[in-house]
Design a protein around this motif. Structure first.
Motif, PDB file in Angstrom:
ATOM      1  N   UNK A 197       0.829  -1.209   0.000  1.00  0.00           N
ATOM      2  CA  UNK A 197       0.000   0.000   0.000  1.00  0.00           C
ATOM      3  C   UNK A 197       0.862   1.258   0.000  1.00  0.00           C
ATOM      4  N   UNK A 198       1.905   1.276   0.813  1.00  0.00           N
ATOM      5  CA  UNK A 198       2.793   2.440   0.858  1.00  0.00           C
ATOM      6  C   UNK A 198       3.454   2.672  -0.494  1.00  0.00           C
ATOM      7  N   UNK A 199       3.904   1.588  -1.145  1.00  0.00           N
ATOM      8  CA  UNK A 199       4.602   1.719  -2.421  1.00  0.00           C
ATOM      9  C   UNK A 199       3.690   2.272  -3.506  1.00  0.00           C
ATOM     10  N   UNK A 200       2.421   1.861  -3.493  1.00  0.00           N
ATOM     11  CA  UNK A 200       1.466   2.376  -4.475  1.00  0.00           C
ATOM     12  C   UNK A 200       1.090   3.814  -4.128  1.00  0.00           C
ATOM     13  N   UNK A 201       0.892   4.081  -2.864  1.00  0.00           N
ATOM     14  CA  UNK A 201       0.486   5.411  -2.416  1.00  0.00           C
ATOM     15  C   UNK A 201       1.531   6.470  -2.759  1.00  0.00           C
ATOM     16  N   UNK A 202       2.813   6.143  -2.546  1.00  0.00           N
ATOM     17  CA  UNK A 202       3.851   7.149  -2.776  1.00  0.00           C
ATOM     18  C   UNK A 202       4.402   7.145  -4.203  1.00  0.00           C
ATOM     19  N   UNK A 203       3.837   6.277  -5.064  1.00  0.00           N
ATOM     20  CA  UNK A 203       4.222   6.282  -6.464  1.00  0.00           C
ATOM     21  C   UNK A 203       5.465   5.486  -6.797  1.00  0.00           C
ATOM     22  N   UNK A 204       5.983   4.695  -5.841  1.00  0.00           N
ATOM     23  CA  UNK A 204       7.123   3.826  -6.140  1.00  0.00           C
ATOM     24  C   UNK A 204       6.759   2.857  -7.264  1.00  0.00           C
ATOM     25  N   UNK A 205       5.530   2.352  -7.224  1.00  0.00           N
ATOM     26  CA  UNK A 205       4.977   1.531  -8.300  1.00  0.00           C
ATOM     27  C   UNK A 205       3.585   2.067  -8.638  1.00  0.00           C
ATOM     28  N   UNK A 206       3.092   1.690  -9.806  1.00  0.00           N
ATOM     29  CA  UNK A 206       1.779   2.162 -10.216  1.00  0.00           C
ATOM     30  C   UNK A 206       0.651   1.378  -9.551  1.00  0.00           C
ATOM     31  N   UNK A 210      -3.075  -3.578   6.534  1.00  0.00           N
ATOM     32  CA  UNK A 210      -2.888  -2.156   6.848  1.00  0.00           C
ATOM     33  C   UNK A 210      -3.893  -1.672   7.883  1.00  0.00           C
ATOM     34  N   UNK A 211      -4.386  -2.617   8.689  1.00  0.00           N
ATOM     35  CA  UNK A 211      -5.354  -2.247   9.721  1.00  0.00           C
ATOM     36  C   UNK A 211      -4.731  -1.304  10.739  1.00  0.00           C
ATOM     37  N   UNK A 259      -8.309   0.532  11.126  1.00  0.00           N
ATOM     38  CA  UNK A 259      -8.912  -0.788  11.294  1.00  0.00           C
ATOM     39  C   UNK A 259      -9.956  -1.132  10.239  1.00  0.00           C
ATOM     40  N   UNK A 260     -10.525  -0.115   9.586  1.00  0.00           N
ATOM     41  CA  UNK A 260     -11.551  -0.370   8.575  1.00  0.00           C
ATOM     42  C   UNK A 260     -11.003  -1.095   7.350  1.00  0.00           C
ATOM     43  N   UNK A 261      -9.677  -1.108   7.166  1.00  0.00           N
ATOM     44  CA  UNK A 261      -9.098  -1.843   6.044  1.00  0.00           C
ATOM     45  C   UNK A 261      -9.420  -3.337   6.127  1.00  0.00           C
ATOM     46  N   UNK A 262      -9.725  -3.822   7.334  1.00  0.00           N
ATOM     47  CA  UNK A 262     -10.009  -5.249   7.468  1.00  0.00           C
ATOM     48  C   UNK A 262     -11.220  -5.672   6.645  1.00  0.00           C
ATOM     49  N   UNK A 263     -12.147  -4.755   6.383  1.00  0.00           N
ATOM     50  CA  UNK A 263     -13.338  -5.108   5.600  1.00  0.00           C
ATOM     51  C   UNK A 263     -12.996  -5.463   4.161  1.00  0.00           C
ATOM     52  N   UNK A 264     -11.833  -5.035   3.697  1.00  0.00           N
ATOM     53  CA  UNK A 264     -11.428  -5.380   2.345  1.00  0.00           C
ATOM     54  C   UNK A 264     -11.069  -6.837   2.192  1.00  0.00           C
ATOM     55  N   UNK A 273       1.273 -16.107  18.370  1.00  0.00           N
ATOM     56  CA  UNK A 273       0.531 -16.619  17.228  1.00  0.00           C
ATOM     57  C   UNK A 273       0.654 -15.672  16.041  1.00  0.00           C
ATOM     58  N   UNK A 274       1.235 -16.171  14.940  1.00  0.00           N
ATOM     59  CA  UNK A 274       1.263 -15.383  13.707  1.00  0.00           C
ATOM     60  C   UNK A 274      -0.141 -15.440  13.107  1.00  0.00           C
ATOM     61  N   UNK A 275      -0.769 -14.276  13.043  1.00  0.00           N
ATOM     62  CA  UNK A 275      -2.108 -14.208  12.486  1.00  0.00           C
ATOM     63  C   UNK A 275      -2.223 -12.918  11.683  1.00  0.00           C
ATOM     64  N   UNK A 276      -2.860 -12.998  10.522  1.00  0.00           N
ATOM     65  CA  UNK A 276      -2.910 -11.856   9.629  1.00  0.00           C
ATOM     66  C   UNK A 276      -3.926 -10.808  10.050  1.00  0.00           C
ATOM     67  N   UNK A 277      -3.557  -9.563   9.870  1.00  0.00           N
ATOM     68  CA  UNK A 277      -4.495  -8.467   9.967  1.00  0.00           C
ATOM     69  C   UNK A 277      -5.126  -8.219  11.310  1.00  0.00           C
ATOM     70  N   UNK A 278      -6.372  -7.773  11.249  1.00  0.00           N
ATOM     71  CA  UNK A 278      -7.106  -7.279  12.403  1.00  0.00           C
ATOM     72  C   UNK A 278      -7.377  -8.354  13.452  1.00  0.00           C
ATOM     73  N   UNK A 279      -7.363  -9.635  13.039  1.00  0.00           N
ATOM     74  CA  UNK A 279      -7.647 -10.722  13.985  1.00  0.00           C
ATOM     75  C   UNK A 279      -6.704 -10.699  15.179  1.00  0.00           C
ATOM     76  N   UNK A 280      -5.524 -10.108  14.994  1.00  0.00           N
ATOM     77  CA  UNK A 280      -4.570 -10.042  16.102  1.00  0.00           C
ATOM     78  C   UNK A 280      -5.112  -9.290  17.302  1.00  0.00           C
ATOM     79  N   UNK A 281      -5.981  -8.290  17.074  1.00  0.00           N
ATOM     80  CA  UNK A 281      -6.553  -7.555  18.203  1.00  0.00           C
ATOM     81  C   UNK A 281      -7.457  -8.454  19.039  1.00  0.00           C
TER      82      UNK A 281
END
Length: 362
Positions: free
Chosen positions: A82-91, A100-101, A105-110, A175-183
């Motif tokens: 997300x950072x790379x696309x946002x700052x234009x490093x890549x298209x 990117x929660x 935290x609303x990014x989790x809905x994606x 526990x390695x767990x992706x995204x918002x579930x960690x909370x």
């Protein structure tokens, strides 16, 4: 017609062609984009979906729009797409938005709200329930725009070094767990770890973490988790689906010809069927192989599921009071979830349950 008249008409035709050709060329410019992914090349369904997408865009645009895919780490680490696309490093990039929660935290809905929607219901909510519009309102704050691509389907609950018999076994569990579930894991006493896919195995092998989830049998087999942790739990309640997204730099996307924008959208939805269909095909035999390799398949105890469910709802209620993006998406998704579950109970569940019972008789 006289010969000089024929030449005159022909000359006009030639002149018109000479004028029209550059105009056509201008509407189909040769454009090259870089496309970074959150996935290593070893994950041939997630990363393979990126390659498939780029190929489809080229085909749709007669090879005028070339998008080159790069695996995690080749341009930026997997969790920095997300950072790379946002700052234009890549298209553009391909990622799971819940990574990117921490930004919101609303990014989790994606990707998947824990105890949220299954794959079919989620893509339905994104496309027809306003979910994607709300996510793009959020992405716009980062100079990006997104479109759904492949989903993993419902995921597994992960690999554990020791058996989980009650909530006490989550106390202090790394526990390695992706995204918002960690909370949610943290709220019930665990210690969540967010680690990119290619780095999970060494962490599990060295004992830096006690458990890890990734996707499901096919990818988990490729990453070798059965060699270092035997207990394989289900379901992955934090991911009733695992929806990926293509995200584009908004300025770069808006500068594209409209039919190139349409090519991205069309190829992205085509990639959804490619990725999701492939996972449904390759997971069943992979699970059999994992069991033969020593995996011990276990369901999470009801006590664990209910405790995590209650913790999740408490977190959602708190976030809805303070985060407008989260509140809007949660209100929308919850209402749709209730309707969707009622319908699925009538049709999908009853059919699947009958066929599963009959499977043992044939």
């Amino acid at each position: 017609m006289k010969r000089r008249d024929l030449l005159k008409v022909g000359g006009v035709g030639l002149a018109a062609s000479a004028v029209a050709a550059p105009a056509i060329a201008q509407t189909n410019p040769e454009i090259k984009w870089r496309y970074t992914a959150s996935w290593p090349k070893a994950l041939d369904t997630l990363y393979g979906g990126c390659e498939y997408f780029a190929k489809r865009v080229a085909e749709i645009t007669d090879n005028k729009f070339q998008i080159q895919a790069f695996a995690a780490g080749e341009i930026v680490p997997g969790l920095q797409v997300l950072d790379a696309v946002s700052n234009g490093t890549v298209e553009m990039g391909n990622t799971a938005l819940y990574y990117y929660w921490g930004k919101n935290p609303a990014f989790t809905f994606g990707t998947s709200l824990p105890f949220g929607l299954n794959t079919r219901s989620h893509i339905s909510w994104l496309r027809f329930g306003g979910g994607m519009d709300m996510l793009n309102d959020l992405l716009k704050e980062y100079g990006c725009v997104g479109v759904p691509t492949g989903s993993t389907g419902a995921q597994m609950g992960g690999w554990f070094r020791k058996e989980i018999k009650s909530m006490d076994d989550f106390r202090g569990l790394k526990f390695r767990v992706g995204g918002f579930a960690g909370t949610i894991i943290a709220k019930v006493g665990g210690v969540p770890q967010q680690i990119a896919g290619g780095d999970i195995y060494p962490a599990l092998e060295k004992g830096t973490i006690d458990a890890a989830e990734w996707v499901g049998p096919y990818d988990d087999e490729k990453l070798g988790f059965v060699k270092v942790a035997k207990y394989y739990y289900y379901p992955g309640w934090w991911e009733g689906t695992g929806q990926g997204h293509n995200i584009m730099n908004l300025e770069k996307f808006n500068a594209l010809p409209k039919h190139y924008q349409a090519a991205i959208e069309t190829a992205s939805y085509d990639t959804f069927t490619w990725v999701t269909g492939k996972y449904d095909y390759v997971n069943p035999p992979a699970l059999k192989r994992l069991l033969a390799a020593g995996a011990i398949l276990r369901p999470f105890p009801q006590e664990v599921l209910e405790a995590c469910y209650n913790a999740a709802n408490g977190i959602y209620a708190d976030l809805s009071k303070t985060n407008p993006h989260f509140n809007k998406m949660y209100t929308s998704l919850s209402a749709f979830r209730n309707e969707s579950l009622a319908w699925n109970q009538v049709a999908e569940l009853s059919y699947d349950s009958f066929m599963m019972r009959m499977r043992t008789r044939t």
